[in-house]
Design a protein around this motif. Structure first.
Motif, PDB file in Angstrom:
ATOM      1  N   PHE A   1       0.828  -1.205   0.000  1.00 36.47           N
ATOM      2  CA  PHE A   1       0.000   0.000   0.000  1.00 36.47           C
ATOM      3  C   PHE A   1       0.858   1.248   0.000  1.00 36.47           C
ATOM      4  O   PHE A   1       1.900   1.300   0.647  1.00 36.47           O
TER       5      PHE A   1
ATOM      6  N   ASP B   1      -4.214   4.736  -2.667  1.00 35.89           N
ATOM      7  CA  ASP B   1      -4.522   3.498  -1.939  1.00 35.89           C
ATOM      8  C   ASP B   1      -5.105   3.878  -0.580  1.00 35.89           C
ATOM      9  O   ASP B   1      -6.162   3.456  -0.187  1.00 35.89           O
ATOM     10  N   ILE B   2      -4.260   4.651   0.123  1.00 36.13           N
ATOM     11  CA  ILE B   2      -4.654   5.133   1.443  1.00 36.13           C
ATOM     12  C   ILE B   2      -4.208   6.582   1.541  1.00 36.13           C
ATOM     13  O   ILE B   2      -3.101   6.903   1.110  1.00 36.13           O
TER      14      ILE B   2
ATOM     15  N   GLY C   1     -13.382   7.382  -0.926  1.00 30.40           N
ATOM     16  CA  GLY C   1     -13.036   6.013  -0.571  1.00 30.40           C
ATOM     17  C   GLY C   1     -14.020   5.024  -1.156  1.00 30.40           C
ATOM     18  O   GLY C   1     -13.714   3.873  -1.375  1.00 30.40           O
TER      19      GLY C   1
ATOM     20  N   TYR D   1      -9.346   4.697   3.402  1.00 33.63           N
ATOM     21  CA  TYR D   1      -8.940   3.601   2.526  1.00 33.63           C
ATOM     22  C   TYR D   1      -9.704   3.683   1.217  1.00 33.63           C
ATOM     23  O   TYR D   1     -10.878   4.047   1.191  1.00 33.63           O
ATOM     24  N   ASN D   2      -9.045   3.308   0.142  1.00 33.79           N
ATOM     25  CA  ASN D   2      -9.739   3.192  -1.127  1.00 33.79           C
ATOM     26  C   ASN D   2     -10.395   1.820  -1.128  1.00 33.79           C
ATOM     27  O   ASN D   2      -9.763   0.793  -1.347  1.00 33.79           O
TER      28      ASN D   2
ATOM     29  N   LEU E   1      -8.328  -3.993   1.243  1.00 31.78           N
ATOM     30  CA  LEU E   1      -9.010  -2.844   1.833  1.00 31.78           C
ATOM     31  C   LEU E   1     -10.519  -2.962   1.695  1.00 31.78           C
ATOM     32  O   LEU E   1     -11.281  -2.301   2.393  1.00 31.78           O
TER      33      LEU E   1
ATOM     34  N   ARG F   1      -9.894  -4.499   7.700  1.00 31.71           N
ATOM     35  CA  ARG F   1      -9.832  -3.139   8.219  1.00 31.71           C
ATOM     36  C   ARG F   1      -9.993  -3.106   9.735  1.00 31.71           C
ATOM     37  O   ARG F   1      -9.319  -2.349  10.433  1.00 31.71           O
TER      38      ARG F   1
END
Lengths: 585, 534, 329
Positions: free
Chosen positions: B32, B84-85, B119, B451-452, B458, B464
């Motif tokens: 990530f 990604d994040i 997200g 988060y995506n 994810l 998570r």
């Protein structure tokens, strides 16, 4: 065989011309110290991991036990009393106290000093309380309970293995201990048993005014009253009243009023009947409360916060404490505030442990400077080499072939001359990600122009010399002439340029890093200064500012000295005593 | 012949190994990249990303941290959803007190490019509750919905709220008194002219800042700084009190006549700074003009408005398209009253040249000057209907290069207060200055790691919830924020006591717990210690 | 080639170079960057608002059209709209440039007047300890990065001793009707001291050393003997004749230095919060204000080119042997 010796012969002129510079450097009164200095810095760079005392990125912590005495109505100087953080303290009488903490440490204050006592456990002790000088309990992690019988501490059986966080001992046959998940234990004179609890929330502290009456506080604003064997949940929480913050400590006076305090500077008062919100001057975590009388009480918290109650309201005291408090106990106007959690060693001036002190996040500056030497030298040398090679090649080609090629190349050089370095690097970073290669590229792209020009003019004058013309007449090809006759002769100059370029590249890298254009987590002297400036601490943290700058200066000076001694080589008139100057026959 | 065969064998073996390694890595939890701000922009978010990286790598998850220039970060996060994040923050402005805004950040309607839910969180139950609370006028019932929404969302951890950051500001206690800090606003509130009283030599309040308005066009400015400045010289129908209660202000009374109609009676003693009276025409014009000019920044506020009808000299009816719970507290308190006679001929308000922007309002202060990057000034409007409550003569702003310069201005006494927060190192220094008083004001906004949710791993709730135990929340507060902040829990901040749900699940930092939960969800570790998908 | 032709040719060169850089900059920006409208977004602006911005800044036209619009605008002194300031760049950037110049020039003048004088003194004291320490001292000054010495000076004079201001050009607030009005004040001079001193010290070393070098070189030349034969005192010889010839490399160096100084201003302006082009370009990068960054860059490049051009002219005037003058001395 013939081939080999021929090749050797071909390289001879190169070796010859290389020897001279090194000789000159060493002979020169400035060049020698310069090269010694440079070698020292090189040494630092190579052995940086060994020389560095810490990981440059780690936020260093001090782990110590501290205590601040409260005597005769005054708070005194805080001092370090142990090498492990302390969690709780209990005043037995004015002049005698106990403190307990991490890894089972037990400290006893006898009126003069704190002395470590032997502990039966090495598990963290969270809370301690005494009924008399001969009877007291301490509780801690994993349900640990230890008893002091007047002589020594011993471990006693515990019905649970849950973390216990508070204990109160109002009598020899009655005591309460509280802990996580609403755990409540009772001591009946011979053993501990678990009671049924009115809550499942973590309980953090318990205070008993008598064997029949007390208060328990805990997570999410939990307040529980104990009256003659009964638990009454007095937690209150409406939208605007009460609290849902964790409560860490509670104290009730013999007259029946009291306070509880906890997270986010929360303070609640008790008037004997009800709890009510009180205005708090703090918004950070508060960890201990102690009452002197109806007009005086204290609350302590993290970061050395001490709040004073004057009968009406709470206000902040400015006592200059920096360490966090974890507990407070005051009895008959006498007490101690103790701590501390692992304390990030921020902004420490140089100490034995940290030769150059620490940053605002507790990072060791000495180690950063050691690793910084690597970046400086790598970037400096790689860039200078790059610059030199490009410059020499272009200078050679331009000076030798002249005409069209020369024109085009010199036009390009002219264009490059119009580009200022720092703004150019800034633009590059704007477009691409900040990285070491960008810095090398930026410096490299813009520095070869001077190099090329200088080499070119040297080549221009060389080309007119008779021995070149002779070689041409003899039928030697261009490449051969360049490699065999011209190149060796410009080598000293090139070498000089290399030295100058290294000095320039190191400074340029420091500058670009200082502007924040370098990659993250890369330690270079420039980034250290950048961090210093950003943190806002640079006005006073001289230990942070001075070392990186000194190192940059020393490195660049050493290179300059070396290059100056090389200049003598290319310009003999500068050598001592060769010229006729007025006043020096 | 032998040669060829062995070469062939080698190739085959090589291909096989390659294939194996590819498939092996194919089952691995992907690496990530956390995008965050640069160190210069916000060292807290910058350091925070690295702390998270360290923690996750212990779990066998490979993480790369990429600091980006702020606008690039915003662009990739909101407009391109190319991340990604991401570690981003919301500032808590007064108009965001109403939970509408923050709850909306997890609504499926905001999933499109440019929306506030990049997200990609999609939960129908959540959406349904959102619809209900937007229409619910009874505060207690609405609160039930809001609490439940927080419970649902935080259990699924589509994002992790990292922390709420206190605004720590300083003011000179020898020159002015009476500051009333407001959560989410700090000291620089719209009540400033009414609160402070001079106790020193000067009657001019000097604000030190390193931020300035993007512009002073009420139909173009999209920044906090533009609006904090303009709201001092423009007036609104309603003002939010320091306790966030809507007080009728330019309006004498505000009453809901029915579900969709609000009757407003305006004061009769208001003047614009050029002497013209403020009439119902101006009020109607202000709202109509906003809608006509389609000023996107305020669109969420005026969208529910269907029409404004003038009833008589002092009365207006605001007719809404459907019952909207936040109209009075948010819309009426944010839309400025513009002088119709100066704006009605301007066709394209957003294209005005800076010199042509009208600066006449009806607020307590009058616009005096704005020297870009250097200085701004407002003077007291003597004919304001509450001029008696204003004790200062003027407010001036000194615009410094950066936080450093601002702080120096405070130390030398050049500035009386700061508009923006102090840096952690400066806070300690300020506390030691005799003439400075430091105040800590909690924020409604929050800093979060989103988060995506479209990406593998994810997109898995269990994943998570497990890694939520690997986020060192306390370290952010203790070390990075110096204790001045609170651990993140819900998208509605705790200081918003009415709407905040204090019982949302909290994920304690516990790497063993994280590992346990990952195992339970079927994740496993390979020989290299890397985490793999179930 | 005559003087006139030389000048014209150099001028043309300058313009062409400028154009090439300008073009390169424009295309590099447009092709390599993400959507520039993001500079206008502060936490969640809606997609419609962004489209509006895109149209307003002409970003929806084809690239080549944008280029010519930009080019045309630039030479009319119109640099476009700053994304961050939301107003025209030109007035902002002209003022910043003046601010940069008003710091750079005094500093360089100081260093290029004191430097050579010190260099002459050093050459005079050949072989002495004064010379040795002078050289080493000069090298040290040149080695210490200018931003570091700046910070040290601020720490020393501004904070510890508290006698000099630590940032900015003027004490705010101030009333000034124009640039000259702003600058011709004691307050400005007071603010100028630290940054100018920092820069001057940094740049002083090189002219000092070069002057010394060339003085030593020139001392050995024949025409000095000639002057001596005329019976003039040594000192007169030294300062008048030798120095004049020795000045040439110093001027060359000055030309190179100015080129570097423009770029080096960036760090100094950052450390001293001096509102010049250098600080502006850093800020424009932080806010991704691309038009502003470009304008600042082009102005700085322009300054460098003009300085180089002037230096070339000066060099030509001083050295009778330079190419463009027919007929030698």
């Amino acid at each position: 065989m013939a081939q080999k010796s021929n090749r050797w012969k071909q390289l001879q002129p190169y070796f010859q011309s290389m020897k001279a510079p090194f000789k000159a450097i060493w002979a020169d009164p400035l060049g020698r110290p310069g090269s010694i200095l440079f070698i020292l810095i090189l040494f630092v760079a190579i052995f940086a991991p060994v020389l560095a005392t810490h990981d440059p990125h780690v936020m260093n912590e001090n782990i110590e036990g501290t205590a601040a005495p409260f005597v005769d109505g005054e708070w005194q100087r805080m001092s370090v009393i142990g090498d492990r953080p302390l969690n709780s303290t209990a005043v037995i009488s004015p002049g005698e106290s106990y403190s307990v903490g991490r890894e089972g440490i037990i400290l006893h204050f006898d009126g003069d000093e704190w002395v470590e006592k032997e502990s039966p456990v090495d598990i963290s002790l969270q809370s301690v309380d005494f009924f008399s000088p001969e009877f007291g309990f301490a509780v801690g992690e994993k349900g640990t309970i230890i008893l002091f019988d007047g002589q020594a501490w011993q471990q006693v059986d515990s019905p649970v293995e849950i973390m216990l966080k508070g204990v109160a001992v109002p009598a020899e046959d009655m005591a309460l201990a509280v802990g996580e998940e609403g755990t409540i234990l009772q001591w009946d004179g011979s053993s501990w048993t678990r009671l049924e609890s009115p809550t499942e929330r973590d309980l953090n502290a318990v205070f008993m005014t008598s064997p029949d009456s007390g208060v328990l506080v805990g997570g999410r604003g939990t307040i529980i009253h104990y009256e003659e064997g009964e638990f009454v949940n007095a937690s209150f929480r409406t939208m605007l009243d009460g609290t849902f913050r964790d409560l860490n400590a509670v104290a009730i006076s013999p007259e029946g009023f009291g306070f509880t305090t906890g997270q986010r500077g929360e303070i609640l008062g008790f008037d004997g009947e009800d709890w009510f919100n009180m205005s708090s001057p703090e918004s950070r975590e508060l960890t201990g409360v102690g009452i002197v009388d109806a007009d005086k009480a204290y609350i302590v918290g993290i970061r050395g916060i001490v709040l004073e109650y004057d009968g009406e309201a709470w206000s902040r005291m400015d006592l200059g404490y920096r360490r966090s408090f974890r507990g407070l106990d005051i009895s008959e106007g006498y007490g101690f505030g103790i701590g501390t959690d692992p304390y990030i060693n921020e902004l420490s001036p140089p100490t034995r442990d940290h030769l150059f002190g620490t940053t605002h996040l507790g990072r060791d500056i000495w180690s950063q400077v050691m690793y910084g030497s690597r970046t400086a030298l790598i970037v400096g040398i790689v860039t200078a080499l790059l610059v030199n090679i490009i410059g020499v090649v272009i200078g050679l080609v331009s000076g030798y072939f002249r005409g069209r090629v020369d024109n085009i190349l010199m036009r390009i050089v002219d264009i490059m001359y119009g580009l200022p370095l720092e703004p150019f690097a800034i633009i590059l970073v704007l477009i691409f990600r900040p990285s070491l290669w960008i810095i090398i590229l930026a410096i490299g792209l813009l520095t070869w122009r001077t190099n090329a020009r200088i080499i070119r003019s040297q080549v221009l004058s060389l080309v007119e010399r008779p021995f070149i013309k002779a070689a041409r007449v003899a039928g030697a090809g261009d490449l051969r002439i360049i490699l065999v006759h011209i190149a060796p002769n410009i080598l000293p100059l090139a070498f000089l340029q290399l030295a100058v370029a290294i000095g320039y590249a190191i400074t340029a890298e420091a500058t670009l890093s200082f502007l924040g254009l370098g990659p993250p987590r890369l330690y270079s002297w420039g980034t250290i200064l950048h961090a210093a400036r950003l943190s806002g601490a640079w006005r006073t943290a001289w230990w942070w500012i001075i070392p990186p700058g000194v190192f940059i200066s020393l490195t660049v000076v050493s290179v300059f000295l070396i290059s100056r001694s090389l200049e003598v080589l290319t310009n003999p008139r500068l050598r001592g005593g060769n010229t006729r100057a007025p006043g020096s026959k | 012949m032998v040669k060829r065969k062995s070469v062939l064998m080698l190739c085959l073996v090589f291909l096989l190994a390659l294939g194996l390694s590819l498939t092996a890595s194919a089952s691995r939890v992907p690496e990530f990249t956390i995008v965050t701000t640069t160190e210069g922009y916000d060292p807290i978010r910058y350091e925070g990303a690295f702390l998270i990286q360290d923690a996750w790598e212990e779990l066998g998850i490979k993480v790369d941290v990429q600091p980006l220039e702020f606008s690039t970060l915003i662009d990739r996060f909101y407009n391109e959803q190319d991340f990604d994040i991401a570690i981003v923050g919301w500032s808590g402005r007064v108009d965001r007190l109403d939970p509408q805004h923050f709850l909306g950040t997890l609504h499926s309607e905001q999933m499109d490019l440019g929306g506030n839910n990049p997200g990609g969180y999609l939960n129908e139950e959540y959406d349904e509750l959102f619809r209900k609370q937007a229409r619910e006028f009874d505060p207690d019932q609405r609160r039930e919905y809001v609490l439940e929404m927080q419970q649902i969302a935080m259990e699924e951890q589509p994002l992790s709220i990292l922390f709420y950051r206190d605004e720590v500001l300083a003011y000179n206690k020898n020159t002015f008194e009476g500051y009333v800090p407001m959560a989410g606003e700090g000291l620089y509130t719209e009540w400033l002219p009414f609160d402070v009283t001079p106790i020193g030599d000067s009657n001019t309040l000097t604000i030190g800042t390193s931020q300035e308005p993007d512009n002073i066009n009420p139909l173009d400015s999209t920044t906090v700084w533009g609006w904090k400045f303009m709201r001092l010289y423009y007036d609104k129908l309603v003002r939010l009190s320091p306790d966030i209660e809507p007080l009728p202000w330019a309006a004498e009374s505000v009453e809901a006549v029915d579900d969709v109609t609000i009757e407003i009676v305006i004061r009769d003693d208001m003047l614009f700074h050029d002497g013209e009276p403020v009439t119902v025409e101006d009020v109607k014009f202000s709202y109509d003009y906003m809608i006509e000019q389609d000023f996107a920044y305020f669109r969420p506020f005026y969208d529910p408005l269907e029409e404004v009808i003038i009833i008589d000299d002092q009365t207006l009816h605001f007719v809404l398209e459907e019952p909207t719970s936040f109209f009075i507290t948010v819309t009426l308190s944010q839309i400025p009253i513009l002088p119709k006679h100066l704006w009605e001929d301007i066709e394209h308000a957003d294209q005005l040249d800076p010199e042509d922007i009208p600066t006449v309002g009806s607020g307590p202060m009058k616009f005096d000057r704005f020297d870009r990057a250097e200085y701004k000034r407002l003077v007291k409007f003597e004919d304001y209907f509450k001029a008696d409550d204003i004790d200062i003569d003027a407010i001036e702003y000194i615009i410094y290069a950066d936080a450093e310069g601002t702080y120096t201005g405070m130390v030398t006494g050049e500035a009386d207060m700061t508009a923006w927060r102090l840096e952690p190192a400066q806070i300690t220094l300020a506390e030691q200055e005799d003439h400075l008083e430091v105040v800590s004001v909690p924020d409604f906004g929050y800093y979060h790691m989103t988060y995506n949710l479209r990406l593998p791993a994810l997109d898995c709730v269990d994943f998570r919830r497990a890694i939520a135990h690997a986020i060192p929340h306390e370290t952010f507060i203790d070390v990075l924020l110096d204790g001045r902040g609170e651990r993140g829990t819900s998208i509605i901040a705790p200081v918003n006591t009415f709407w905040h749900n204090p019982d949302v699940p909290i994920f304690e930092y516990d790497l063993d717990m994280a590992r346990q939960k990952l195992e339970e969800a079927g994740y496993w570790w390979d020989d290299d210690g890397r985490l793999n998908m179930p | 080639m005559g003087k006139k032709e030389f000048i014209i040719r150099r001028l043309l060169q300058m313009v062409v170079t400028f154009l090439i850089i300008l073009t390169g900059l424009f295309f590099v920006f447009r092709l390599a960057l993400p959507d520039p409208t993001s500079a206008l977004v502060m936490e969640g602006l809606s997609a419609e608002a962004q489209a509006m911005v895109r149209a307003r800044f002409g970003l929806d036209r084809p690239l080549w059209q944008q280029y010519f619009i930009y080019l045309g605008n630039f030479f009319q002194g119109e640099f476009g709209m700053s994304f961050h300031y939301r107003s025209a760049i030109a007035p902002i950037v002209w003022e910043k440039m003046l601010n940069t110049l008003v710091l750079m020039f005094p500093a360089i003048i100081i260093s290029y007047s004191t430097g050579p004088i010190l260099g002459v003194i050093l050459s005079w004291r050949r072989g002495s300890r004064v010379e040795y320490s002078g050289i080493v001292g000069g090298l040290f000054l040149r080695s210490a990065p200018v931003f570091w010495t700046g910070m040290i000076f601020i720490m020393l004079f501004g904070i510890t001793l508290g006698i000099l201001p630590t940032s900015g050009m003027r004490t705010l607030p101030y009333e000034a009707t124009g640039f000259l009005d702003k600058v011709f004040t004691l307050d400005f001079l007071w603010h100028l001291i630290l940054p100018a001193m920092t820069i001057a010290i940094y740049y002083m070393a090189l002219p000092m050393l070069i002057m010394r070098n060339t003085m030593l070189e020139v001392m050995g030349e024949d025409f000095i003997e000639l002057c001596q034969a005329k019976g003039l005192s040594e000192r007169v010889i030294m300062y008048k004749h030798a120095a004049r010839n020795a000045l040439l490399p110093v001027v060359t160096q000055a030309a190179i230095t100015i080129g570097l100084a423009v770029g080096g201003q960036v760090v100094v302006e950052v450390v001293f919060s001096w509102p010049g082009l250098g600080r502006e370009i850093i800020q424009s990068v932080r806010t991704s204000d691309f038009p502003m960054a470009q304008a600042c860059f082009m102005l700085m490049a322009g300054m460098v080119m003009v300085m180089n051009f002037l230096a070339d002219l000066l060099y030509g005037y001083l050295d009778p042997r330079v190419v463009y003058q027919k007929g030698g001395k």
